[in-house]
Design an enzyme around this catalytic site. Structure first.
Site: not given
Length: 149
Positions: A53, A55, A83, A86
């Protein structure tokens, strides 16, 4: 650097994810002076990595730049509400501030579905600035998903 200026950097990272088949989410980490010390974009598809992801990629880059995992004093700027993974990662990294663009009603863990970063049971709770250039972030995601339907 303003929140809008740093979000534009994150949006540029998100657009770069479109080269492959990754969802266009981008992130940057700023240090205390406002300098970029980490960037990231979604790489789940390109790397075959479920943790790829934006992040997480940006936090890893920032930690490498600093030479330590604690990102105290830093700001994470991301185009989409984090999410749970993260949100947990930025709490564990001790990021001081989270700035995000679009809300994520399906997976968001900073107010939409859950609120991991403000959970009083945790020992660290970053400041949150939400909705920065949300329309641009949402439009980028909408165009991506319209092409993939």
């Amino acid at each position: 650097m303003t929140h809008e200026a740093s979000m534009r950097l994150a949006l540029a990272e998100a657009r770069a994810a479109l080269v492959g088949d990754d969802v266009p989410v981008g992130a940057v980490v700023l240090d205390e002076t406002g300098s970029v010390i980490g960037t990231g974009r979604n790489t789940r598809e390109s790397d075959g990595d479920p943790t790829g992801h934006a992040e997480v990629v940006a936090l890893r880059a920032a930690a490498a730049a600093r030479g330590e995992w604690r990102l105290t004093g830093c700001t994470l700027v991301v185009t989409l509400e984090p999410c749970t993974m993260c949100a947990g990662a930025l709490v564990l990294a001790r990021v001081d501030r989270l700035v995000f663009g679009a809300y994520d009603d399906q997976l968001g863990a900073v107010g939409s579905l859950w609120d991991v970063v403000r959970d009083r049971r945790l020992n660290h709770r970053p400041e949150v600035v939400a909705g920065v250039l949300a329309e641009e972030s949402t439009a980028l995601l909408d165009r991506f998903f319209a092409r993939h339907r």
